[in-house]
Write a protein that holds these residues in place. Sequence first.
Motif, PDB file in Angstrom:
ATOM      1  N   THR A 533       0.622  -1.565   0.132  1.00  0.00           N
ATOM      2  CA  THR A 533      -0.067  -0.539   0.190  1.00  0.00           C
ATOM      3  C   THR A 533       0.957   0.534  -0.163  1.00  0.00           C
ATOM      4  O   THR A 533       2.128   1.351   0.396  1.00  0.00           O
ATOM      5  N   VAL A 534      -0.181   2.190  -0.128  1.00  0.00           N
ATOM      6  CA  VAL A 534       1.032   3.428  -0.677  1.00  0.00           C
ATOM      7  C   VAL A 534       1.650   3.867   1.230  1.00  0.00           C
ATOM      8  O   VAL A 534       2.157   4.570   1.313  1.00  0.00           O
ATOM      9  N   GLU A 535       0.782   3.714   1.708  1.00  0.00           N
ATOM     10  CA  GLU A 535       0.471   4.372   3.275  1.00  0.00           C
ATOM     11  C   GLU A 535       1.787   3.476   3.837  1.00  0.00           C
ATOM     12  O   GLU A 535       2.908   3.938   4.306  1.00  0.00           O
ATOM     13  N   GLU A 536       1.925   2.111   3.739  1.00  0.00           N
ATOM     14  CA  GLU A 536       3.038   1.167   4.518  1.00  0.00           C
ATOM     15  C   GLU A 536       4.347   2.166   3.402  1.00  0.00           C
ATOM     16  O   GLU A 536       5.821   2.025   4.047  1.00  0.00           O
ATOM     17  N   GLY A 537       4.202   2.589   2.015  1.00  0.00           N
ATOM     18  CA  GLY A 537       5.305   3.300   1.534  1.00  0.00           C
ATOM     19  C   GLY A 537       5.739   4.264   2.428  1.00  0.00           C
ATOM     20  O   GLY A 537       7.418   4.274   2.436  1.00  0.00           O
ATOM     21  N   VAL A 538       5.238   4.835   2.183  1.00  0.00           N
ATOM     22  CA  VAL A 538       5.367   6.639   2.723  1.00  0.00           C
ATOM     23  C   VAL A 538       5.587   5.955   4.248  1.00  0.00           C
ATOM     24  O   VAL A 538       7.053   6.952   4.410  1.00  0.00           O
ATOM     25  N   ASP A 539       5.359   5.301   5.321  1.00  0.00           N
ATOM     26  CA  ASP A 539       5.350   5.270   6.607  1.00  0.00           C
ATOM     27  C   ASP A 539       6.986   5.033   6.362  1.00  0.00           C
ATOM     28  O   ASP A 539       8.040   5.087   7.220  1.00  0.00           O
ATOM     29  N   ILE A 563      -1.848  10.034  -6.168  1.00  0.00           N
ATOM     30  CA  ILE A 563      -2.411  11.052  -5.630  1.00  0.00           C
ATOM     31  C   ILE A 563      -3.103  10.863  -3.969  1.00  0.00           C
ATOM     32  O   ILE A 563      -3.064  12.024  -2.803  1.00  0.00           O
ATOM     33  N   PRO A 564      -3.195   9.579  -3.649  1.00  0.00           N
ATOM     34  CA  PRO A 564      -3.513   9.315  -2.114  1.00  0.00           C
ATOM     35  C   PRO A 564      -1.775   8.948  -1.662  1.00  0.00           C
ATOM     36  O   PRO A 564      -1.992   9.591  -0.038  1.00  0.00           O
ATOM     37  N   ALA A 565      -0.830   8.857  -2.721  1.00  0.00           N
ATOM     38  CA  ALA A 565       0.488   9.130  -1.215  1.00  0.00           C
ATOM     39  C   ALA A 565       1.039  10.199  -1.403  1.00  0.00           C
ATOM     40  O   ALA A 565       1.586  10.374  -0.162  1.00  0.00           O
ATOM     41  N   PHE A 566       0.830  10.930  -2.826  1.00  0.00           N
ATOM     42  CA  PHE A 566       1.341  12.586  -1.732  1.00  0.00           C
ATOM     43  C   PHE A 566      -0.442  13.256  -0.438  1.00  0.00           C
ATOM     44  O   PHE A 566       0.619  13.787  -0.131  1.00  0.00           O
ATOM     45  N   GLN A 567      -1.126  12.919  -0.775  1.00  0.00           N
ATOM     46  CA  GLN A 567      -1.954  13.539   0.030  1.00  0.00           C
ATOM     47  C   GLN A 567      -1.511  13.085   1.739  1.00  0.00           C
ATOM     48  O   GLN A 567      -1.941  13.283   2.861  1.00  0.00           O
ATOM     49  N   TYR A 568      -1.130  11.498   1.371  1.00  0.00           N
ATOM     50  CA  TYR A 568      -0.697  10.835   2.769  1.00  0.00           C
ATOM     51  C   TYR A 568       0.797  11.513   3.573  1.00  0.00           C
ATOM     52  O   TYR A 568       0.396  11.116   4.808  1.00  0.00           O
ATOM     53  N   LEU A 569       1.059  11.594   2.351  1.00  0.00           N
ATOM     54  CA  LEU A 569       2.865  12.353   3.229  1.00  0.00           C
ATOM     55  C   LEU A 569       2.699  13.863   3.768  1.00  0.00           C
ATOM     56  O   LEU A 569       2.987  14.131   4.604  1.00  0.00           O
ATOM     57  N   MET A 574       9.373  16.209  -0.339  1.00  0.00           N
ATOM     58  CA  MET A 574       9.418  16.009  -1.605  1.00  0.00           C
ATOM     59  C   MET A 574       8.532  15.250  -1.859  1.00  0.00           C
ATOM     60  O   MET A 574       9.379  13.658  -2.363  1.00  0.00           O
ATOM     61  N   PHE A 575       7.687  14.952  -2.887  1.00  0.00           N
ATOM     62  CA  PHE A 575       7.160  14.405  -3.620  1.00  0.00           C
ATOM     63  C   PHE A 575       7.120  13.886  -5.326  1.00  0.00           C
ATOM     64  O   PHE A 575       7.088  15.303  -5.586  1.00  0.00           O
ATOM     65  N   VAL A 576       7.513  12.824  -5.976  1.00  0.00           N
ATOM     66  CA  VAL A 576       7.522  13.609  -6.820  1.00  0.00           C
ATOM     67  C   VAL A 576       7.690  11.497  -7.747  1.00  0.00           C
ATOM     68  O   VAL A 576       7.103  10.613  -7.042  1.00  0.00           O
ATOM     69  N   VAL A 577       6.698  11.689  -8.877  1.00  0.00           N
ATOM     70  CA  VAL A 577       6.337  11.192  -9.665  1.00  0.00           C
ATOM     71  C   VAL A 577       7.101  10.298 -11.147  1.00  0.00           C
ATOM     72  O   VAL A 577       7.740  11.824 -11.840  1.00  0.00           O
ATOM     73  N   ALA A 578       7.911   9.304 -10.795  1.00  0.00           N
ATOM     74  CA  ALA A 578       8.218   8.625 -11.702  1.00  0.00           C
ATOM     75  C   ALA A 578       7.858   8.103 -12.755  1.00  0.00           C
ATOM     76  O   ALA A 578       7.417   7.327 -13.087  1.00  0.00           O
ATOM     77  N   GLY A 579       7.735   9.140 -14.172  1.00  0.00           N
ATOM     78  CA  GLY A 579       7.649   9.224 -15.160  1.00  0.00           C
ATOM     79  C   GLY A 579       6.451  10.195 -15.994  1.00  0.00           C
ATOM     80  O   GLY A 579       6.912  10.666 -15.429  1.00  0.00           O
TER      81      GLY A 579
END
Length: 615
Positions: A533-539, A563-569, A574-579
């Motif tokens: 999950t993105v939450e697991e990754g952000v944590d 978007i969920p990852a960005f909002q949870y962070l 700094m948030f970056v999208v690869a692509g």
Amino acid sequence: MSNNKQRLFDEFQSPSTQEWLDKIQVDLKGADFNKRLVWRTNEGFNVQPFYRREDVLKLKTPDALPGEFPFVRGNKKDDNSWYVRQNIKADDAKAANEKALDILNKGIDSLGFRIPGDKVSAEFVSTLLCGIECECVEVNFTTCLRHAEQLAEILVEYFKAKGYDNNKLVGSIDFDPIEKMMMKGRDTEALIDTAAALVKTLAPLPLFRCVSVNSIALNNSGAYIAQELGYALAWGNEYLQLLTDRGLDIDLVASKLKFNMGVSENYFMELAKFRTARLLWAQIVKQYAPKDDKACQMTVNAITSTYNQTIFDSYVNLLRSQTEAMSATLAGIHSLVVTPFDVTYEQPTDFSERIARNQQLLLKEECHFGNVVDPGAGSYYIEHLTDALAEQGWKLFLEVEEDGGFLAQVKAGKVQQAINDTNAKRHGDAAKRREFLLGTNQFPNFTEKSEGKRPVACCCCHKQEEPELPVIKTTRLAADFEQLRIQTEEKRVPKAFMLTIGNLAMRQARAQFSCNFLACAGYQVIDNLGFKTVEEGVDAALKAEADIVVICSSDDEYAEYAIPAFQYLNGRAMFVVAGAPACMDDLKAAGIENFIHVKCNVLDTLKEYNEKLGI
């Protein structure tokens, strides 16, 4: 056996060019042949993906013979030997002499001494050359332009006193006032008369040259191969014209010219460049009606480039200079200097100089490059490159001549501007990774530190006067990335965490791309196998105290995860999208502003990130 061989070949039908093209089109599956397989070079011509015998039948170069006019196949008939040269800084005559005697026992047979102008004296030269048999070793000298004539007179007297055979003395004095104009902005046109005096002084030494065309300066400033070629020809022709106008015989003048040319990383193109240079130079000299065709021979000292050398991952410089040395030696040059791999950040060490010597000795003694005359002859590809470079180099030569000649263009700043424009373009291409520098803007060593390495400043930077003429700006291709990486290292090294999620192949590919991208600025990159999950990754990223979180997934899945990852962070890094996914506009609307992909300007993006991170 001969009959069997003939029958064997008769069994196979030779496919036509059209049949090859038809097969390629099938394999391309509808893709555009010209866009996919035809290479548009920086030199201004196209290179096809394959060549056949019919492509070179119309060319004249394959019909030339070694050692004969126009010398495209080399100046020698029997072998391809060259002088293995090493340059020595001769501030102290005794120390320089000791070093020279030492390296002469280690494979060197050509010495280059750089003597300060105020040290030029008979005593200094005598000490410098003590124990060196000048009939057996090529000796070359560089000094202040205004002391060159004095040095020439001293050398002539020294050789005479030693009883040397003038016909066995090989060497040069590097005298090139036009280079001084371009690189330092000094108007040294008045010193042309000194060139004439040098030629007269050294006339008794038929194999000793004294007027140089230092196009290595253009190479080290980023010039394209065709530019160095065309300008070198015009440069040399300028000296021919100026000196013959002063009443000197063309055979004598031509025998006193020496070309110090650079070698860059384009392996086959550089090989072809030297063949082309000899071809065109022979045609130029021929127009002056020399008595002997030997006057049309071009003598080239090749020097591996510093333009593509790097401070970081500096041992890669060995790979660069080795292929450059191969290009030059296979092309049939007179002598070669391999630039030590550490010259960009320190006075070369004994170790780096030994390696540089051995790079040449490996080619000569183990690979036997000196045994075969013009090894590239007959190669359809190399013959095509030779012909195509000849067309481009001659075109530039004619443009210069029609615009008043090389000296006039230098005084007007046109040559300097052309080289500076090319340098700027190449720096822009490097910033976008259209031109690769292994270990710098592509595949950097993630854990390497500069360890105090800094670019070596020009020895003439102090006391620099305001230039009278425009100058060429010499900036290595890697300099911008190195400056950025050193800045990061000195202030703060941020952590970049790869939040890998979704499609396995895509997340791994984008994580690898992102790690390489961000490591170019010296960032610490943390790759991961993947998160559910993105939450697991952000944590996990926050636990690792990451400054940057890079989400790595497939284009389709970014709509679900980004978007969920960005909002949870929530701004904690700094948030970056690869692509560059199709949903990029939606992501930007949600507040995501950082994207890294193949179309990015890597340098500008990393500078922007440093600014955002307060570095």
